[in-house]
Design an enzyme around this catalytic site. Structure first.
Site, PDB file in Angstrom:
ATOM      1  N   LYS A 706      -6.226  89.756  74.953  1.00 28.19           N
ATOM      2  CA  LYS A 706      -5.825  89.301  73.623  1.00 28.19           C
ATOM      3  C   LYS A 706      -6.588  89.977  72.490  1.00 28.19           C
ATOM      4  O   LYS A 706      -6.142  89.954  71.350  1.00 28.19           O
ATOM      5  CB  LYS A 706      -6.005  87.779  73.515  1.00 28.19           C
ATOM      6  CG  LYS A 706      -5.003  86.979  74.330  1.00 28.19           C
ATOM      7  CD  LYS A 706      -5.193  85.494  74.069  1.00 28.19           C
ATOM      8  CE  LYS A 706      -4.118  84.674  74.740  1.00 28.19           C
ATOM      9  NZ  LYS A 706      -4.295  83.233  74.455  1.00 28.19           N
ATOM     10  N   GLU A 710     -11.559  90.238  65.920  1.00 25.41           N
ATOM     11  CA  GLU A 710     -11.400  89.407  64.731  1.00 25.41           C
ATOM     12  C   GLU A 710     -11.752  87.948  64.977  1.00 25.41           C
ATOM     13  O   GLU A 710     -12.416  87.299  64.178  1.00 25.41           O
ATOM     14  CB  GLU A 710      -9.957  89.500  64.225  1.00 25.41           C
ATOM     15  CG  GLU A 710      -9.769  90.394  63.024  1.00 25.41           C
ATOM     16  CD  GLU A 710      -9.282  91.791  63.397  1.00 25.41           C
ATOM     17  OE1 GLU A 710      -9.074  92.590  62.475  1.00 25.41           O
ATOM     18  OE2 GLU A 710      -9.116  92.086  64.577  1.00 25.41           O
TER      19      GLU A 710
END
Length: 743
Positions: A706, A710
């Site tokens: 994934k 961030e």
């Protein structure tokens, strides 16, 4: 086909680590090319107006000064396509350096001095006289509170806010309500390596451009469009990047100016920006947010309203997904999300690590803490009660979501059950102690990417894709994926990146590189494996002559039958027997449109923070941070942990230090240096812990990854803010939390 040579998931050290610590790694402004001259940018001292006269004669008279480029003499070779957009451009018309006499923002590049040496170019730039006619500027978002408008097209990836139900009705039924404003000022990326470019002008007129960028293909498209070049005439290379954080997603003006000078002078040119000039393009926008929440007697959210206003430039309409997360992260039937932008006389803001989410989730997570106290609930328990089992924005199930497990694991490790509810109830000597919690969610995206794999007769595998490496570990994880796919040791694999002569890859941003390029690398190696199997089947008395590709596995430099491992052939023997010196294959990867439609794909995290606040001085010390991340399959425990550690440090910086201060009299950022733009140093960082929750996701992409670059930032600033409240009883809603706000 499978491999039992297990590299993926291991805590593997960086394969490029030696090059970085020995200085062998070369950055954009470090390539030595023949016949090199140096450029230095002259920046505008005014924020808005026009250039009326440039006095270049005195500068040009200096021995060794070659040229002064300005809007007065930009050659015809630099043409502009007004419809051209780079890969991440927002709506509007991109800034064109030296295009005309107009000044649109402070420190705008208004001239380029080129000289034999850097020192001479810098001196000549300092004495270049330019006259301006200054006009009134607007740089204060506070003066535009009633002047915002809903965005138009927005930038790539922008999603207009989704509303559901009737938030006013939901709030009117609430037993507990809050309504507060949350603010953070502009923040600049400030990577260690400053932006620069070295343009090698070849005798045949072709260019090799070494540019600091997060996307070599994006820069190549820009250069070919602007200067009317073919791709064959403009090769762009970036092998290493000393931090980007989003600043390198768009082509910055050092690229245009250095290519302009090289083409006009028919010389190789190097151009490096100063630290001060690093504040002249792109920043996390100054943002004002208002949140209103209401709950029933059981603490369930009944209504939520989230409004955000931030700045954009006059020439582009920069947009972020600021408020959307508030409609996704928690269960709530009635949600009203609204988002506006206000044009100012500043450069266009730019994606900065977790763009939009870092802004929006900070406000949401502090508001959730306030709402928990208003409802008389523990902040973590309040989040559990409002846990969202599906994406209410998209009206789709999550492809996977282990946030509840992250809550449990984090609470256990941090000792959350020992936390008293009341503020100012924990103390160590003269230090007030507080514990805070917050969380986040970030897109798990995938983009189209391609890769090429080749193996030589000595068993060495080389894989290439024009991906970026801004310090996240791309070299290493791609090496791991390739080595595992073809059953080779890491030292037998070389991964090459950052060159437009390689298969195309997306810009390195959005936390999608591992999923996108990693899948392309896997596919290319599997395509190569199929070719190798075909050759192996042709060998005399081959034990694999009747094997299908799914029947074999690549292990320890061999191809062998999965159900009969003793029947195998050595990879090197395959190539040597075939007489081929090298076998190559190329493949690409794309997101699955069916899965994208059916599922909502995201990473999640939760952050626990302990602060100690000096009761008399107001100084805040973050003594403990625990970041628990649920982000699918972790390709490399070591590089993944490092990414999250960096995110935590940035979150502490956002909470306590980081702010670019504008003097609106001049329309200029005043603390444009490392001395006054405060970021953490080693002494500011104490005990940081990163935990990954096991999460299998068969839908997100073939690798099940994934991305974590961030999501690790999210929740940190809010958790610090919430811990400060728990320690002191003072609720701070404007970042950063300077000590004067606590005195």
């Amino acid at each position: 086909m499978s491999s039992t040579t297990n590299h993926i998931g291991k805590a593997t050290s960086r394969v490029d680590g030696s090059a970085k610590v020995t200085g062998a790694a070369k950055y954009a402004a470090e390539f030595n090319v023949p016949d090199l001259v140096y450029g230095y940018v002259v920046s505008s001292p005014i924020a808005k107006g026009k250039i009326t006269k440039i006095h270049a004669d005195k500068v040009l008279a200096l021995p060794g000064v070659i040229h002064v480029f300005s809007h007065e003499n930009v050659p015809s070779l630099a043409w502009f396509d007004r419809n051209y957009k780079d890969d991440v451009a927002p709506g509007g018309s991109p800034f064109r350096p030296l295009h005309d006499a107009e000044v649109k923002f402070s420190m705008q590049p208004v001239a380029l001095v080129v000289a034999d040496t850097f020192e001479l170019a810098r001196y000549a730039a300092s004495i270049l006289e330019i006259e301006y006619a200054e006009t009134k500027h607007e740089t204060d978002i506070e003066q535009k509170r009633d002047d915002g408008h809903e965005p138009g097209r927005g930038k790539t990836g922008y999603q207009p806010p989704v509303r559901r139900g009737n938030a006013n009705d939901g709030l009117s039924k609430a037993e507990h309500r809050i309504r507060e404003e949350y603010i953070h000022g502009a923040q600049h990326h400030n990577p260690m390596e400053m932006f620069g470019a070295t343009v090698h002008y070849h005798p045949d007129g072709k260019l090799t451009i070494y540019d600091k960028t997060q996307g070599v293909y994006n820069c190549q498209q820009y250069v070919t469009k602007v200067f009317g070049l073919s791709k064959d005439q403009a090769r762009v290379v970036n092998l290493f990047m000393g931090g980007g954080f989003g600043a390198g997603l768009r082509p910055q003006y050092e690229l245009f100016l250095s290519v302009l000078a090289a083409l006009e002078l028919k010389r190789s040119v190097r151009l490096s920006l100063t630290r001060q000039q690093m504040f002249s393009f792109g920043h996390r926008p100054h943002t004002l947010q208002t949140l209103e929440l209401g709950t029933g007697p059981d603490g369930a959210l009944l209504g939520l309203k989230h409004y955000a206003l931030h700045e954009t430039s006059r020439f582009e309409e920069y947009t972020e997904n600021v408020v959307n997360w508030s409609g996704m992260l928690y269960q709530c039937p009635d949600v009203h999300l609204s988002y506006q932008v206000a044009p100012l006389d500043v450069y266009t803001p730019l994606d900065m690590r977790a763009p939009g989410a870092a802004t929006g989730s900070f406000a949401l997570e502090v508001a959730m803490d306030e709402m928990a106290y208003e409802a008389g609930l523990d902040p973590l328990e309040f989040r559990r009660r409002n846990y969202a089992d599906h994406d209410q924005n998209k009206k789709a199930p999550f492809s996977s979501k282990k946030l509840r497990e992250a809550y449990d694991e984090g609470a256990r490790r941090f000792g959350w059950d020992q936390r008293p509810m009341a503020p100012r109830s924990m103390r160590e000597g003269n230090m007030l102690v507080g514990w805070g919690v917050a969380g986040g969610v970030w897109d798990a995206s995938m983009q189209k990417a391609a890769a090429k794999a080749s193996i030589t007769a000595d068993g060495r595998l080389t894989v290439a894709s024009a991906a970026g490496e801004n310090g996240t570990g791309t070299y290493t994880i791609m090496t791991q994926i390739a080595a595992e796919t073809l059953g080779l040791p890491l030292e037998a694999v070389t991964f090459r990146l950052g060159d437009t002569n390689q298969p195309e890859a997306p810009v390195q941003g959005g936390s999608w590189t591992a999923a996108s390029v990693g899948t392309a690398v896997k596919n290319a190696c599997e395509a190569l494996g199929e070719k190798l199997l075909k050759l192996a089947k042709k060998m005399t008395d081959s034990p694999l002559k009747d094997a299908a590709f799914d029947d074999v596995e690549f292990v320890n430099g061999q191809i062998r039958l999965r159900l009969a491992p003793e029947q195998s052939v050595v990879l090197r023997d395959v190539l040597q027997t075939s007489g081929e010196r090298e076998i190559a294959a190329e493949s690409s990867a794309m997101p699955n449109p069916v899965n994208m439609q059916q599922f909502s794909m995201h990473s999640h995290n939760v952050v626990f923070v302990e602060v100690k606040v000096d009761e008399e001085l107001g100084t805040v010390h973050v003594s403990r941070v625990l970041n628990v991340v649920a982000a699918g399959r972790i390709l490399n425990q070591k590089t993944a942990r490092s990414q999250v550690l960096g995110s935590i440090v940035w979150g502490l910086s956002m909470a306590l230090m980081e702010e670019t201060v504008m003097d609106h009299r001049f329309g200029r950022y005043m603390n444009h240096n490392y001395a006054e733009y405060h970021v953490p140093v080693n002494a500011d960082i104490r005990n940081l812990e990163v935990v990954f929750v096991e999460e299998e996701d068969p839908h997100v992409n073939p690798l099940g990854v994934k991305g974590i670059g961030e999501v690790g930032l999210l929740g940190v600033a809010a958790a610090v803010t919430n811990a400060v409240y728990h320690a002191t009883g003072k609720r701070i809603r404007q970042l950063p939390i300077y000590l004067d706000k606590l005195l």
